[in-house]
Scaffold this motif. Structure first.
Motif, PDB file in Angstrom:
ATOM      1  N   VAL A  41       0.850  -1.192   0.000  1.00  0.00           N
ATOM      2  CA  VAL A  41       0.000   0.000   0.000  1.00  0.00           C
ATOM      3  C   VAL A  41       0.884   1.241   0.000  1.00  0.00           C
ATOM      4  O   VAL A  41       1.852   1.340   0.755  1.00  0.00           O
ATOM      5  N   ASP A  42       0.551   2.177  -0.854  1.00  0.00           N
ATOM      6  CA  ASP A  42       1.308   3.420  -0.981  1.00  0.00           C
ATOM      7  C   ASP A  42       0.880   4.381   0.129  1.00  0.00           C
ATOM      8  O   ASP A  42       0.191   5.372  -0.099  1.00  0.00           O
ATOM      9  N   TRP A  43       1.326   4.069   1.367  1.00  0.00           N
ATOM     10  CA  TRP A  43       0.911   4.880   2.504  1.00  0.00           C
ATOM     11  C   TRP A  43       1.445   6.310   2.415  1.00  0.00           C
ATOM     12  O   TRP A  43       0.783   7.256   2.861  1.00  0.00           O
ATOM     13  N   THR A  44       2.623   6.461   1.837  1.00  0.00           N
ATOM     14  CA  THR A  44       3.181   7.809   1.684  1.00  0.00           C
ATOM     15  C   THR A  44       2.292   8.653   0.773  1.00  0.00           C
ATOM     16  O   THR A  44       1.984   9.816   1.071  1.00  0.00           O
ATOM     17  N   GLY A  45       1.870   8.063  -0.348  1.00  0.00           N
ATOM     18  CA  GLY A  45       0.983   8.766  -1.269  1.00  0.00           C
ATOM     19  C   GLY A  45      -0.344   9.110  -0.625  1.00  0.00           C
ATOM     20  O   GLY A  45      -0.870  10.224  -0.809  1.00  0.00           O
ATOM     21  N   ILE A  46      -0.895   8.160   0.152  1.00  0.00           N
ATOM     22  CA  ILE A  46      -2.165   8.396   0.847  1.00  0.00           C
ATOM     23  C   ILE A  46      -2.026   9.551   1.835  1.00  0.00           C
ATOM     24  O   ILE A  46      -2.876  10.444   1.901  1.00  0.00           O
ATOM     25  N   ALA A  47      -0.930   9.537   2.600  1.00  0.00           N
ATOM     26  CA  ALA A  47      -0.707  10.585   3.602  1.00  0.00           C
ATOM     27  C   ALA A  47      -0.541  11.954   2.941  1.00  0.00           C
ATOM     28  O   ALA A  47      -1.128  12.953   3.390  1.00  0.00           O
ATOM     29  N   LEU A  48       0.232  12.023   1.869  1.00  0.00           N
ATOM     30  CA  LEU A  48       0.445  13.289   1.174  1.00  0.00           C
ATOM     31  C   LEU A  48      -0.856  13.817   0.577  1.00  0.00           C
ATOM     32  O   LEU A  48      -1.131  15.026   0.628  1.00  0.00           O
ATOM     33  N   LEU A  49      -1.667  12.902   0.016  1.00  0.00           N
ATOM     34  CA  LEU A  49      -2.949  13.301  -0.561  1.00  0.00           C
ATOM     35  C   LEU A  49      -3.882  13.834   0.527  1.00  0.00           C
ATOM     36  O   LEU A  49      -4.508  14.894   0.363  1.00  0.00           O
ATOM     37  N   ALA A  50      -3.972  13.096   1.642  1.00  0.00           N
ATOM     38  CA  ALA A  50      -4.873  13.505   2.726  1.00  0.00           C
ATOM     39  C   ALA A  50      -4.450  14.842   3.326  1.00  0.00           C
ATOM     40  O   ALA A  50      -5.286  15.730   3.544  1.00  0.00           O
ATOM     41  N   ILE A  51      -3.161  15.014   3.573  1.00  0.00           N
ATOM     42  CA  ILE A  51      -2.670  16.260   4.168  1.00  0.00           C
ATOM     43  C   ILE A  51      -2.850  17.421   3.189  1.00  0.00           C
ATOM     44  O   ILE A  51      -3.314  18.511   3.559  1.00  0.00           O
ATOM     45  N   GLY A  52      -2.495  17.191   1.933  1.00  0.00           N
ATOM     46  CA  GLY A  52      -2.598  18.252   0.932  1.00  0.00           C
ATOM     47  C   GLY A  52      -4.018  18.712   0.710  1.00  0.00           C
ATOM     48  O   GLY A  52      -4.308  19.919   0.729  1.00  0.00           O
ATOM     49  N   VAL A  53      -4.930  17.759   0.511  1.00  0.00           N
ATOM     50  CA  VAL A  53      -6.332  18.105   0.268  1.00  0.00           C
ATOM     51  C   VAL A  53      -6.953  18.721   1.519  1.00  0.00           C
ATOM     52  O   VAL A  53      -7.686  19.717   1.440  1.00  0.00           O
ATOM     53  N   GLY A  54      -6.657  18.138   2.686  1.00  0.00           N
ATOM     54  CA  GLY A  54      -7.243  18.636   3.931  1.00  0.00           C
ATOM     55  C   GLY A  54      -6.822  20.059   4.248  1.00  0.00           C
ATOM     56  O   GLY A  54      -7.657  20.907   4.608  1.00  0.00           O
ATOM     57  N   THR A  55      -5.532  20.365   4.112  1.00  0.00           N
ATOM     58  CA  THR A  55      -5.059  21.717   4.420  1.00  0.00           C
ATOM     59  C   THR A  55      -5.532  22.730   3.379  1.00  0.00           C
ATOM     60  O   THR A  55      -5.910  23.853   3.731  1.00  0.00           O
ATOM     61  N   LEU A  56      -5.526  22.338   2.101  1.00  0.00           N
ATOM     62  CA  LEU A  56      -6.009  23.252   1.063  1.00  0.00           C
ATOM     63  C   LEU A  56      -7.489  23.551   1.257  1.00  0.00           C
ATOM     64  O   LEU A  56      -7.934  24.695   1.103  1.00  0.00           O
ATOM     65  N   GLN A  57      -8.254  22.525   1.619  1.00  0.00           N
ATOM     66  CA  GLN A  57      -9.681  22.716   1.857  1.00  0.00           C
ATOM     67  C   GLN A  57      -9.903  23.687   3.026  1.00  0.00           C
ATOM     68  O   GLN A  57     -10.780  24.556   2.975  1.00  0.00           O
ATOM     69  N   THR A  58      -9.095  23.555   4.066  1.00  0.00           N
ATOM     70  CA  THR A  58      -9.211  24.445   5.228  1.00  0.00           C
ATOM     71  C   THR A  58      -8.889  25.886   4.849  1.00  0.00           C
ATOM     72  O   THR A  58      -9.582  26.825   5.273  1.00  0.00           O
TER      73      THR A  58
END
Length: 516
Positions: free
Chosen positions: A195-212
């Motif tokens: 599982v590409d956990w690094t990719g998942i983490a980067l996607l979640a952090i990036g989308v979450g912070t941009l959304q905020t």
């Protein structure tokens, strides 16, 4: 599989998909009630919608990873249980941010219900009857968004908003039990991979912070606030790192390499814009109807029903046109045209608009969305190799959800700015020298004095009513500007079709889960 068990399994996975889709739209007509009950602004309450969409954006691309590593049966049942539990917790929330948190987790659970349900439907039908499976699933998933706003309005008005979440509990328990006895692993079990956990983490952090940043930037005076600056930097770094990482890792969570396909790249952008229009319009209409026009939640939900029903037939028509060899480009262009017409019509309404006029406008919206659903996915995968089609379709679906979550934030920010501008413009015209203002002020003052209120207090109350009228008119004008902005985005995106217009019609049919 035994025919009776097969029918029960079809009904079960269809119910799970419909349940998830109902929850996308059922909350829209209850936002005003949630806002008042929980003491939150409508901007904060909109996170109830966007948090669910963000969760879908994160979970949809990794569904195949989780299915392969956890087993389809375990992952699917676990997702239903999570969705059901979080529905209960959403109904019990006594704070807007508690509600948003469990709504996010509910979206994580709901992310599997569409893609896995669709896979099961195709699996239980023989190859020669795949068309029947597509039709049943397509009609089934359209039922959810069709009845969602109407059902939400009825429940909110006759009971209370928590019950829009509680109704998931018996359905969730029933589907989980049914899947426990009926659902099996696929005949060809997908190969588990790292599982590409690094990719998942980067996607979640990036989308979450941009959304905020998009959601809170206007309220917090943008970069004058420390955490907005920090979140902006984190979003830029995370999303940039995500792109570089996904292009280098052997098994990326989102295979960005498929974007080499011109048709997929164009379709992804158009799908992103479609997501903006789809989610923002279904967010704005109930808010305008209830807060400014005085409609009840039930009346607000019923506004969307005629268009949703007609869109069901438009969806089937679009599918038949594709099968007949009509280029998806033509159907997409027609869909964009219908939505631009809807946006223009909505930007011209006033406080005297009738429910019938809004419903007619929403018919244009719904048919436009129906013309974009299947053709955009068909365009997206038309030039992909068979092995890349699932990843291309998943990426396209993710872009729709991403457009929706960003779109609502953008509309809230834009409306807030336009509200301030319109309020200033209106106030400058309200002076003691203006005959209309003086007449209205005297009329209100005389009315309050007739109720036994002193002259000074009567004048204060009269000014309060005039200010309330200014706020109401400024709010409406700001929302009408938002519709114009959405229509402009559609108009600017439409010429992208010129980059793929020379392509031959789609080679392989594709089915997409509708998010209306």
């Amino acid at each position: 599989m035994d025919p009776i068990k097969r029918r029960l399994l079809i009904l079960t996975v269809l119910c799970a998909a419909v349940m998830e889709l109902i929850d996308i739209s059922i909350v829209n007509v209850a936002l005003s009630h949630m806002s008042g009950n929980l003491g939150a602004t409508i901007e904060d309450t909109s996170w109830v919608i966007t948090s669910y969409a963000i969760a879908n954006v994160i979970i949809i691309p990794i569904t195949s990873f989780l299915t392969a590593n956890l087993g389809r049966r375990n992952y699917y049942i676990g997702s239903i249980v999570l969705f059901t539990f979080c529905s209960f917790m959403c109904g019990n929330a006594d704070n807007i941010w508690v509600l948003v948190f469990f709504r996010f987790l509910q979206g994580i659970g709901g992310g599997a219900l569409l893609s896995v349900s669709q896979a099961v439907m195709f699996e239980v039908f023989p190859k020669e009857k795949q068309g029947i499976a597509s039709a049943i699933f397509g009609i089934g998933v359209f039922i959810g968004p069709t009845i969602g706003p109407t059902l939400g309005g009825y429940i909110t008005e006759n009971y209370s908003w928590p019950w829009i979440f509680y109704i998931n509990i018996p359905l969730g328990i029933a589907t989980a039990i049914s899947c426990y006895f009926l659902l099996t692993e696929p005949p060809v079990k997908p190969k588990a991979s790292a599982v590409d956990w690094t990719g998942i983490a980067l996607l979640a952090i990036g989308v979450g912070t941009l959304q905020t940043v998009l959601e809170r930037g206007e309220t917090e005076d943008w970069f004058a606030t420390g955490y907005i600056v920090v979140f902006t930097i984190i979003a830029i770094i995370s999303l940039t790192a995500f792109i570089f990482w996904e292009l280098r890792v052997p098994n990326p969570v989102v295979n960005l390499r498929v974007l080499k396909s011109k048709s997929l790249s164009v379709a992804a952008v158009l799908t992103f814009v479609t997501g903006i229009g789809m989610f923002t319009s279904i967010f704005l209409v109930p808010v305008i109807a209830q807060r400014l026009l005085g409609f009840t939640p039930t009346e607000s939900g019923l506004l969307l029903l005629p268009g949703a029903i007609l869109a069901l037939f438009a969806l089937m028509t679009a599918g038949k046109l594709l099968q007949a060899g009509i280029s998806p480009i033509l159907i997409v262009a027609a869909g964009f045209g219908m939505f631009m017409l809807f946006s223009w019509n909505m930007s011209q309404i006033n406080t005297e608009v009738s429910a019938g006029a809004i419903s007619v406008n929403l018919i244009f919206r719904a048919i436009g969305m129906a013309c974009l659903t299947v053709p955009l996915t068909s365009l997206a995968v038309s030039s992909l190799d068979p092995k890349d089609i699932p990843q291309g379709a998943a990426l396209n679906n993710m872009m729709r959800q991403l457009g929706g979550s960003f779109g609502i934030s953008i509309v809230n920010t834009y409306s807030a700015r336009r509200f301030a501008l319109h309020r200033t413009d209106l106030i400058t015209n309200i002076t003691a020298a203006d005959p209309a203002t003086a007449s209205r002020l005297n009329g209100y003052t005389n009315y309050f004095q007739s109720k036994g209120i002193s002259l000074i207090d009567a004048k204060h109350k009269a000014m309060g009513l005039i200010d309330l009228s200014v706020v109401k008119q400024s709010t409406l004008l700001s929302y009408l500007d938002a519709f114009l902005l959405i229509g402009l985005l559609f108009a600017l995106a439409l010429p992208l079709l010129l980059f793929v217009i020379k392509r031959s019609p789609v080679k392989r049919p594709a089915v997409i889960v509708s998010d209306h």
